[in-house]
Design an enzyme around this catalytic site. Structure first.
Site, PDB file in Angstrom:
ATOM      1  N   ARG A 136       0.487  -0.702   0.196  1.00  0.00           N
ATOM      2  CA  ARG A 136       0.097   0.098   0.269  1.00  0.00           C
ATOM      3  C   ARG A 136       0.522   0.547  -0.104  1.00  0.00           C
ATOM      4  O   ARG A 136       0.809   2.271  -0.989  1.00  0.00           O
ATOM      5  CB  ARG A 136      -0.968   0.247   1.202  1.00  0.00           C
ATOM      6  CG  ARG A 136      -2.323  -0.898   0.947  1.00  0.00           C
ATOM      7  CD  ARG A 136      -2.323  -1.157   3.023  1.00  0.00           C
ATOM      8  NE  ARG A 136      -1.989  -2.977   2.380  1.00  0.00           N
ATOM      9  CZ  ARG A 136      -1.550  -3.395   2.524  1.00  0.00           C
ATOM     10  NH1 ARG A 136      -2.666  -4.654   1.703  1.00  0.00           N
ATOM     11  NH2 ARG A 136      -0.980  -4.592   2.518  1.00  0.00           N
ATOM     12  N   THR A 137       1.712   1.465   1.282  1.00  0.00           N
ATOM     13  CA  THR A 137       2.711   3.065   1.303  1.00  0.00           C
ATOM     14  C   THR A 137       3.272   3.357   0.090  1.00  0.00           C
ATOM     15  O   THR A 137       3.373   4.417  -0.964  1.00  0.00           O
ATOM     16  CB  THR A 137       2.836   2.750   1.714  1.00  0.00           C
ATOM     17  OG1 THR A 137       2.571   2.335   3.529  1.00  0.00           O
ATOM     18  CG2 THR A 137       3.588   4.119   2.825  1.00  0.00           C
TER      19      THR A 137
ATOM     20  N   LYS B 275      25.838  -3.578   0.446  1.00  0.00           N
ATOM     21  CA  LYS B 275      27.572  -3.422  -0.079  1.00  0.00           C
ATOM     22  C   LYS B 275      28.108  -2.693   1.512  1.00  0.00           C
ATOM     23  O   LYS B 275      29.829  -2.828   1.383  1.00  0.00           O
ATOM     24  CB  LYS B 275      28.198  -2.597  -0.970  1.00  0.00           C
ATOM     25  CG  LYS B 275      27.561  -3.684  -2.618  1.00  0.00           C
ATOM     26  CD  LYS B 275      28.148  -2.839  -3.403  1.00  0.00           C
ATOM     27  CE  LYS B 275      27.354  -2.594  -4.552  1.00  0.00           C
ATOM     28  NZ  LYS B 275      27.984  -1.328  -5.662  1.00  0.00           N
TER      29      LYS B 275
ATOM     30  N   ARG C 230      11.061   3.795   4.069  1.00  0.00           N
ATOM     31  CA  ARG C 230      10.653   2.936   4.900  1.00  0.00           C
ATOM     32  C   ARG C 230      12.143   2.013   5.502  1.00  0.00           C
ATOM     33  O   ARG C 230      12.996   1.673   4.631  1.00  0.00           O
ATOM     34  CB  ARG C 230       9.218   1.982   4.400  1.00  0.00           C
ATOM     35  CG  ARG C 230       9.358   0.512   5.546  1.00  0.00           C
ATOM     36  CD  ARG C 230       8.312  -0.152   5.364  1.00  0.00           C
ATOM     37  NE  ARG C 230       7.389   0.571   5.185  1.00  0.00           N
ATOM     38  CZ  ARG C 230       5.925  -0.091   4.977  1.00  0.00           C
ATOM     39  NH1 ARG C 230       5.430  -1.222   4.942  1.00  0.00           N
ATOM     40  NH2 ARG C 230       4.685   0.375   5.191  1.00  0.00           N
TER      41      ARG C 230
ATOM     42  N   HIS D 225       4.280   5.638  11.906  1.00  0.00           N
ATOM     43  CA  HIS D 225       3.406   5.950   9.910  1.00  0.00           C
ATOM     44  C   HIS D 225       2.400   6.321  10.163  1.00  0.00           C
ATOM     45  O   HIS D 225       1.611   6.493  10.064  1.00  0.00           O
ATOM     46  CB  HIS D 225       3.301   4.156   9.589  1.00  0.00           C
ATOM     47  CG  HIS D 225       2.897   3.806   8.657  1.00  0.00           C
ATOM     48  ND1 HIS D 225       3.052   4.664   7.446  1.00  0.00           N
ATOM     49  CD2 HIS D 225       2.541   2.291   8.033  1.00  0.00           C
ATOM     50  CE1 HIS D 225       2.794   4.225   6.563  1.00  0.00           C
ATOM     51  NE2 HIS D 225       3.006   2.963   6.403  1.00  0.00           N
TER      52      HIS D 225
END
Ligand code: CP
Length: 313
Positions: free
Chosen positions: A52-53, A82, A103, A131
Site C-alpha cells: 500500500r504505502t 555492500k 521505509r 507511520h
C-alpha cells in the site's frame, strides 16, 4: 506551521490536518492540475516490504505528473547490501530526487535521514516507531464516515478500540498521537499485556488528558466502539517464533463479531491482514479497510502537493 519533513504524527496540528484533508477532498474530486509536479522526482527507498504505502505514494506522484525512481528492495538491491550507511545513501539520493519516501527497519531512521537531507523526507514506517501518513489516511477515513460529528468539543463521546500488537504496531502509535488532538476521543486499547502500547505513548496520552483504558478482552470493546481498528501481530518484530505463535490468532473479528458491534461502528485495518479479520466480514457495510487503503493515494497526493508545490495548495 510549515513542514519540511514528515517523520512523526506528533508534528501535525489541527490546522495542518484541516488543510491536508481539505486538499485531499479536492484531489479526490479530481480538482487538481494533472501536471502540477511535472519535472519533480520522488525516490522511494523501501528497506522493508510494502504494498500500500509504496504503490500509493508512487501512484500519487505519477498522477500529479511527477516521476518515480525506486528499488525493488533497498536492503538487497541498493548499496546498503555492500555496507553503505543510510546517511550516505540519503546524501547521494539528494542529488537524484526532489523528495524521499523512506521505509526502514530501524526506529528513528527517518529522523536520521531528515537531519541530513536537504530535500523532504517522508517516514513511510520506521521499525516499530511510527507511520504518520497512515495515521492521516486513517483519520481522514474516520472523519469521512462521521461527517456530522463535532470533533472540536470535549467530553469523551467517540470511542475507538485499537486491537492487536500495540507495542510494535507503528500505525497504532501514529494514529494515537493524532487522536490525542481531539478531546472527545476515548480509546480502548485491546492487547495482551506483553504487547501493550509503549510507555512513551501512554505518558503522552495521560499528559494530553485523553480518556483511555487497556484491556485484554476484545468482546468487552465491541459494545462501546464507534471504530474498531484491528491490527496484525507484527511477526517481523519478534525474535522468538514461539512468542509470535503465543499471540497469533488471539484477536479475530469474524461473522459472529458482527452481531456484537454497533450498527454504525466501522471496522478498519491498516492492512496487510493475516487471519485477524475473517474474509466473511468483507461484505459487511461496516468493513472499511479497502476504502481506507484507497484513501491512501489521495492523502499522499495532497501531502506531495503540500511539500512540493506549496503555491498550489
Ligand atoms: N498499511 C501499510 O503500511 O501497508 P504496507 O505495509 O503494504 O505499505
Amino acid at each position: 506551521m510549515k513542514l519540511k519533513h514528515v517523520t512523526s504524527s506528533r508534528q501535525f496540528d489541527k490546522k495542518f490536518i484541516d488543510q491536508i484533508f481539505a486538499l485531499t477532498d479536492r484531489v479526490k474530486k479530481g480538482k487538481f492540475a494533472k501536471n502540477t509536479l511535472g519535472g519533480k522526482i520522488l525516490a522511494s527507498l523501501f528497506y522493508e516490504p510494502s504494498t500500500r504505502t509504496r504503490f500509493s505514494f508512487e501512484s500519487a506522484m505519477l498522477r500529479l505528473g511527477g516521476k518515480v525512481i525506486s528499488t525493488e528492495n533497498a536492503s538487497e538491491f541498493s548499496s546498503a547490501a555492500k555496507g553503505e550507511t543510510l546517511q550516505d545513501t540519503i546524501r547521494v539520493v539528494n542529488s537524484y530526487a526532489d523528495i524521499i519516501v523512506l521505509r526502514h527497519h530501524t526506529t528513528g531512521s527517518s529522523n536520521i535521514a531528515a537531519n541530513i537531507s536537504k530535500i523532504p523526507v517522508i517516514n513511510a514506517g520506521d521499525g516499530n516507531g511510527e507511520h504518520p501518513t497512515q495515521a492521516l489516511l486513517d483519520l481522514y477515513t474516520i472523519f469521512s464516515k462521521f461527517p456530522a460529528f463535532d470533533w472540536s468539543a470535549s467530553g469523551g463521546k467517540f470511542t475507538i478500540a485499537m486491537v492487536g500488537d500495540l507495542l510494535n504496531g507503528r500505525t497504532i502509535h501514529s494514529l494515537s498521537y493524532l487522536l490525542s488532538l481531539y478531546p472527545k476521543v476515548k480509546i480502548i486499547f485491546v492487547s495482551p499485556k506483553a504487547l501493550a502500547i509503549p510507555s512513551v505513548l501512554k505518558d503522552h496520552l495521560v499528559k494530553s488528558r485523553i480518556d483511555f483504558r487497556q484491556i485484554e478482552d476484545l468482546d468487552l470493546a465491541f459494545k462501546d466502539a464507534d471504530v474498531i481498528y484491528q491490527t496484525r501481530i507484527q511477526k517481523e518484530r519478534f525474535t522468538s517464533p514461539k512468542d509470535y505463535k503465543k499471540y497469533f490468532g488471539k484477536f479475530i473479528i469474524n461473522a459472529s463479531s458482527l452481531k456484537k458491534i454497533k450498527p454504525k461502528c466501522i471496522i478498519m485495518h491498516p492492512l496487510p491482514r493475516v487471519n485477524e479479520i475473517s474474509p466473511q466480514v468483507d461484505s459487511d457495510p461496516r468493513a472499511l479497510y479497502f476504502e481506507q487503503a484507497a484513501n491512501g493515494v489521495y492523502i499522499r497526493m495532497a501531502l506531495l502537493l503540500y511539500l512540493l508545490a506549496p503555491s498550489q495548495v
